[in-house]
Enzyme design. Structure first.
Site, PDB file in Angstrom:
ATOM      1  N   LYS A 184      46.120  61.126  52.782  1.00 17.21           N
ATOM      2  CA  LYS A 184      46.414  60.447  51.318  1.00 17.21           C
ATOM      3  C   LYS A 184      45.878  58.913  51.508  1.00 17.21           C
ATOM      4  O   LYS A 184      45.327  58.515  50.652  1.00 17.21           O
ATOM      5  CB  LYS A 184      47.808  60.250  51.299  1.00 17.21           C
ATOM      6  CG  LYS A 184      48.402  61.560  50.785  1.00 17.21           C
ATOM      7  CD  LYS A 184      50.197  61.490  50.931  1.00 17.21           C
ATOM      8  CE  LYS A 184      50.294  63.135  50.561  1.00 17.21           C
ATOM      9  NZ  LYS A 184      52.046  63.295  50.648  1.00 17.21           N
ATOM     10  N   ASP A 240      55.393  59.883  43.448  1.00 17.20           N
ATOM     11  CA  ASP A 240      55.773  61.123  43.717  1.00 17.20           C
ATOM     12  C   ASP A 240      56.484  61.917  42.615  1.00 17.20           C
ATOM     13  O   ASP A 240      56.557  63.057  42.426  1.00 17.20           O
ATOM     14  CB  ASP A 240      56.387  61.169  44.991  1.00 17.20           C
ATOM     15  CG  ASP A 240      55.626  61.725  46.151  1.00 17.20           C
ATOM     16  OD1 ASP A 240      54.472  62.474  45.957  1.00 17.20           O
ATOM     17  OD2 ASP A 240      56.317  61.359  47.502  1.00 17.20           O
ATOM     18  N   GLN A 279      57.118  60.017  53.009  1.00 15.05           N
ATOM     19  CA  GLN A 279      56.742  61.289  53.391  1.00 15.05           C
ATOM     20  C   GLN A 279      58.019  62.022  53.627  1.00 15.05           C
ATOM     21  O   GLN A 279      58.584  61.661  54.509  1.00 15.05           O
ATOM     22  CB  GLN A 279      55.798  61.092  54.607  1.00 15.05           C
ATOM     23  CG  GLN A 279      55.156  62.579  54.716  1.00 15.05           C
ATOM     24  CD  GLN A 279      54.399  63.054  53.736  1.00 15.05           C
ATOM     25  OE1 GLN A 279      53.476  62.446  52.991  1.00 15.05           O
ATOM     26  NE2 GLN A 279      54.490  64.148  53.405  1.00 15.05           N
TER      27      GLN A 279
END
Ligand code: NDP
Length: 294
Positions: free
Chosen positions: A54, A121, A98
């Site tokens: 990422k 997200d 994460q």
């Protein structure tokens, strides 16, 4: 006849090039750069790999990344404090925690603490709630589901009026992708582990999205001829001929299904690359919203 292969890698490269151009324009015209904070707790190898890719993708398009590599034993209060600081940091437009977090941390509380304006997200309950309601726009749509729809759109595959079947109802893939298909006026069926006679339900689909995490579960005779098949699954199966002793397959038996479907995503190289491209998209959208740039 063999299905058209939906090349997610090539499509994601086009999207990344578009994003790179947008970021350059933002910088040149307004002197502003989008920023993404990645929060990694502990030493899980798979999570480290995801976060690394990422950050690399951010660097390639000119997004600044702020990396927080935190010890496994960090407390809930300390992690919450970091999230609050990132919420207040004007150079950070997206916060990515994460998952999974170590067991002693309360994931729901941490995700709920991320400002809805920086929830790139799209996992904040408010964003999911808005996604699930008519005429309510979420600020962010979760990346993998958004990537599935983007693949259909970029391939000019119509959604409206089609029978869509979604295999899986997880918060991160199945449920949001079903909501997106519904918003686009598909007739949506959601299947899960308690669905009866799965092959027959799947056979209704003009558009099938498989997100179950079961290697090659969807067989050729489950699929309606000409259907579009989006395979989200990523499953490692043993393969002594491969360097790591395994290879990745989807939830769909690709070789069988490609003989029946009209279009199909491969694994790898289908939905996977779209997820990161959509994370970049969400981060740039967030920065533009923050700076009031159209
Ligand atoms: P989850 O394990 O959270 O959810 C799986 C879903 O599949 C559940 O709803 C479950 O039903 C259902 N299911 C499981 N077994 C069966 C079965 N035998 N028949 C019918 N339904 C079943 O998985 P995720 O949604 O997180 O991920 C799904 C897959 O997608 C995984 O392979 C994952 O690695 C991959 N993935 C890929 C991404 C990408 O970028 N390409 C991103 C995220 C995930 P129930 O609710 O009843 O338990």
């Amino acid at each position: 006849m063999s299905a058209q292969i939906i090349d997610g890698k090539a499509i994601s490269e086009v999207i990344r090039a578009e994003i790179k151009a947008e970021v350059e324009e933002m910088k040149a015209k307004y002197g502003k750069v989008p920023g993404l904070a990645t929060v990694l707790v502990g030493e899980r190898k798979d999570s480290q790999t995801y976060v690394r890719s990422k950050k690399k993708a951010c660097a390639e398009v000119g997004i600044t990344s702020f990396g927080y590599d935190l010890p496994e034993n960090i407390s809930q209060a300390e992690l919450l404090q970091i999230v609050r600081e990132l919420n207040a940091n004007p150079e950070v437009h997206g916060i990515l925690v994460q998952l999974p977090l170590p067991a002693h941390l309360d994931e729901e509380e941490i995700l709920g603490a991320i400002s809805i304006e920086k929830d790139v997200d799209g996992f904040h309950p408010l964003n999911i709630g808005r996604l699930s309601m008519k005429r309510r726009e979420p600020l962010f749509v979760p990346c993998t589901p958004r990537g599935c729809i983007e693949l259909l759109d970029r391939m000019h595959i119509p959604i409206e009026g089609k029978e869509a079947v979604v295999l899986g109802r997880s918060n991160i893939v199945g449920l949001p992708v079903a909501m997106l298909l519904l918003h686009r006026n598909a007739t949506v069926t959601i299947c899960h582990s308690r669905t009866r006679d799965l092959p027959n339900v799947v056979r209704r689909a003009d558009i099938l999205v498989a997100a179950v995490g079961r290697a090659e579960m969807v067989r050729g005779d489950w699929v309606k001829p000409g259907a579009t098949v989006i395979d989200v699954g990523i499953n490692a199966v043993p393969d002594p001929d491969k360097p790591g002793g395994h290879r990745l397959v989807g939830d769909v038996a690709f070789d069988e299904v490609k003989e029946v479907a009209g279009a199909i995503t491969p694994v790898p190289g289908g939905v996977g690359p779209m997820t990161i491209a959509m994370l970049l998209r969400n981060t740039v959208d967030s920065a533009k919203r923050f700076y009031g740039i159209q």
